[in-house]
Design a protein around this motif. Structure first.
Motif, short mmCIF file in Angstrom:
data_model
loop_
_atom_site.label_atom_id
_atom_site.label_comp_id
_atom_site.label_asym_id
_atom_site.label_seq_id
_atom_site.Cartn_x
_atom_site.Cartn_y
_atom_site.Cartn_z
N GLY A 119 0.81 -1.21 0.00
CA GLY A 119 0.00 0.00 0.00
C GLY A 119 0.84 1.26 0.00
O GLY A 119 0.59 2.20 -0.77
N VAL A 120 1.86 1.30 0.86
CA VAL A 120 2.73 2.48 0.93
C VAL A 120 3.48 2.68 -0.39
O VAL A 120 3.58 3.80 -0.89
N CYS A 121 4.02 1.59 -0.96
CA CYS A 121 4.77 1.70 -2.22
C CYS A 121 3.88 2.22 -3.35
O CYS A 121 4.27 3.13 -4.10
N ILE A 122 2.68 1.65 -3.46
CA ILE A 122 1.77 2.08 -4.53
C ILE A 122 1.32 3.52 -4.30
O ILE A 122 1.24 4.32 -5.25
N PHE A 123 1.04 3.87 -3.05
CA PHE A 123 0.56 5.22 -2.74
C PHE A 123 1.65 6.26 -3.03
O PHE A 123 1.39 7.28 -3.67
N ILE A 124 2.88 5.99 -2.57
CA ILE A 124 3.98 6.93 -2.81
C ILE A 124 4.26 7.05 -4.31
O ILE A 124 4.45 8.16 -4.83
N GLY A 125 4.29 5.90 -5.00
CA GLY A 125 4.51 5.94 -6.45
C GLY A 125 3.40 6.68 -7.18
O GLY A 125 3.66 7.43 -8.13
N GLY A 126 2.16 6.49 -6.72
CA GLY A 126 1.04 7.18 -7.35
C GLY A 126 1.08 8.68 -7.14
O GLY A 126 0.71 9.46 -8.03
N LEU A 127 1.53 9.11 -5.96
CA LEU A 127 1.63 10.54 -5.69
C LEU A 127 2.66 11.21 -6.60
O LEU A 127 2.46 12.33 -7.07
N ARG A 128 3.77 10.51 -6.85
CA ARG A 128 4.85 11.11 -7.62
C ARG A 128 4.68 10.95 -9.13
O ARG A 128 5.08 11.82 -9.91
N TYR A 129 4.07 9.81 -9.55
CA TYR A 129 4.04 9.50 -10.98
C TYR A 129 2.63 9.25 -11.52
O TYR A 129 2.49 8.82 -12.66
N ARG A 130 1.60 9.48 -10.71
CA ARG A 130 0.20 9.24 -11.08
C ARG A 130 -0.08 7.75 -11.28
O ARG A 130 -0.91 7.19 -10.59
N GLU A 131 0.59 7.11 -12.21
CA GLU A 131 0.42 5.68 -12.44
C GLU A 131 1.79 5.03 -12.60
O GLU A 131 2.74 5.67 -13.06
N GLN A 132 1.88 3.74 -12.22
CA GLN A 132 3.11 2.98 -12.40
C GLN A 132 2.78 1.62 -12.99
O GLN A 132 1.70 1.06 -12.74
N ASP A 133 3.72 1.10 -13.78
CA ASP A 133 3.53 -0.17 -14.47
C ASP A 133 4.35 -1.27 -13.82
O ASP A 133 5.36 -1.02 -13.17
N PHE A 134 3.91 -2.50 -14.01
CA PHE A 134 4.67 -3.67 -13.56
C PHE A 134 4.25 -4.86 -14.40
O PHE A 134 3.27 -4.79 -15.16
N GLN A 135 4.98 -5.96 -14.28
CA GLN A 135 4.70 -7.17 -15.04
C GLN A 135 3.55 -7.94 -14.40
O GLN A 135 3.67 -8.45 -13.29
N VAL A 136 2.42 -8.02 -15.10
CA VAL A 136 1.25 -8.73 -14.57
C VAL A 136 1.55 -10.22 -14.38
O VAL A 136 1.16 -10.82 -13.37
N THR A 137 2.25 -10.81 -15.33
CA THR A 137 2.54 -12.25 -15.24
C THR A 137 3.35 -12.57 -13.99
O THR A 137 3.07 -13.52 -13.27
N GLY A 138 4.38 -11.76 -13.72
CA GLY A 138 5.18 -11.98 -12.53
C GLY A 138 4.38 -11.80 -11.26
O GLY A 138 4.50 -12.61 -10.32
N ALA A 139 3.54 -10.78 -11.22
CA ALA A 139 2.69 -10.55 -10.05
C ALA A 139 1.73 -11.71 -9.83
O ALA A 139 1.49 -12.13 -8.69
N ASN A 140 1.18 -12.26 -10.91
CA ASN A 140 0.26 -13.40 -10.79
C ASN A 140 0.97 -14.64 -10.25
O ASN A 140 0.39 -15.42 -9.49
N ILE A 141 2.24 -14.82 -10.64
CA ILE A 141 3.00 -15.96 -10.10
C ILE A 141 3.20 -15.78 -8.60
O ILE A 141 3.04 -16.73 -7.82
#
Length: 365
Positions: A119-141
């Motif tokens: 939550g903290v990582c996504i919130f901080i990243g969202g505040l600075r960059y609005r949106e951030q990308d990551f690999q969906v396949t890796g997250a699903n694993i």
């Protein structure tokens, strides 16, 4: 903490101070007591212990960078697991019977990682960059591994018929431990060799041209890693006395011990994960965060199970109904958060709210 650049002073000062503190306490026969002097000792002990854990993780990362994958990841994982198992077993084998400590610690790790840290990582990243990308396949694993491991270790023990209650029989515990280690081993192979590209973000490879570490510095890091792990194991008993006394003094539930251990072992990787999110590398944050939770279940639970079996100690693994609800909520929320490949501040805020509920329920169940 980077594996490059000059070695920070804390990387050798804290392990040395930890060993000296253990020697002084042993020589004087000091026993912790909840007094003004005892509180000062507790504060000093926690600072030194946190610093030593940071040092151990730093040296493990330095060595891991030099030896490459998959052995680097395995080394880092083993270092953290040794610290976690030492703390859990020391408290479990203390004067007060704590059969549910391993369960409380694993559950706390999942809640801290999947809700608090994510939550903290996504919130901080969202505040600075609005949106951030990551690999969906890796997250699903990551999520598929986390769901199956958490379910067979924390939920299934409540529904077995061989033994009543939230415990496994000896045969069941052996089988689950073997399956857990096997799954985690295949996951490491997938992450580091077979499908490494699933876990690499756009910012990977920025440090690919970094120089190799001189042999003498590598040898020094190996020696300091061993010293750091030894120091944590030696101080674990005193740490357990402090935790027991604090819990008794404030009237907190026993589950707080698991939260404290989880915070201690997760702090170094958490700092690195938040820093990565601030530098627009959410993929690295996810790797650090979710990887920590998988290592806790994949290696710590089997290790604790072996010790409990050898010493004939009761090991309670099944969660209560309230905790199962929080775990299921975390699973569903994680699937939604990591299902699109893009995040924003609202995803982060929702995860932090669930984490706040978890912390509140620890004190007011």
């Amino acid at each position: 903490m980077s594996a490059h650049g000059p070695m920070p002073k804390s990387a050798w000062i804290f392990p040395a101070i930890a060993v000296l503190l253990f020697a002084a306490v042993t020589a004087t026969g000091y026993g912790f007591a909840p007094s003004p002097g005892g509180l000062v000792f507790a504060a000093v002990l926690l600072v030194i212990l946190f610093g030593t854990v940071f040092a151990a993780v730093h040296h493990a990362e330095v060595i891991a960078h030099e030896i490459g994958e998959p052995f680097g990841t395995l080394l880092l994982t083993l270092a953290v697991t040794i610290i976690e198992v030492a703390l859990i077993e020391t408290i479990m084998l203390g004067d007060i019977e704590v059969p549910a400590l391993a369960r409380d610690t694993v559950f706390a790790v999942i809640m801290i990682v999947c809700n608090g840290l994510v939550g903290v990582c996504i919130f901080i990243g969202g505040l600075r960059y609005r949106e951030q990308d990551f690999q969906v396949t890796g997250a699903n694993i990551y999520l598929s591994m986390l769901f199956i491991l958490a379910t067979i270790t924390l939920i299934l023990p409540n529904y077995t018929l061989t033994t009543p209650g939230p415990v496994y029989s000896s045969a069941q515990l052996v089988f689950v431990s073997v399956v857990t280690i096997l799954l985690y081993g295949v996951f490491l192979y997938t992450q580091t060799i077979r499908h490494r590209d699933y876990f690499v973000g756009d910012t990977a490879g920025r440090e690919a041209d970094a120089q190799r570490l001189p042999a003498r510095l590598l040898a020094l890091s190996i020696a300091l890693l061993l010293l750091s792990l030894l120091a944590v194991v030696l101080l674990a008993k005193k740490f357990s006395l402090v935790v027991d006394a604090v819990i008794a003094a404030v009237g907190a539930p026993g589950a707080l011990a698991g939260v404290v251990i989880a915070l201690l072992i997760l702090l170094p990787e958490s700092v690195a994960a938040v820093a990565a999110a601030r530098h627009n590398d959410l993929q690295k944050s996810i790797n650090l965060a979710l990887g920590s939770s998988l290592a806790t279940i994949g290696l710590t639970v089997p290790a604790v199970a072996v010790v409990a079996y050898l010493l004939n100690k009761r090991l309670v693994l099944g969660l209560n109904g309230q905790e199962v609800v929080l775990l299921m909520l975390t699973f569903i929320l994680s699937m939604l958060t990591f299902g699109t490949g893009r995040t924003n501040i609202l995803f982060g805020l929702v995860h932090m709210v669930v984490f706040a509920i978890f912390v509140f329920m620890v004190f007011v169940p």
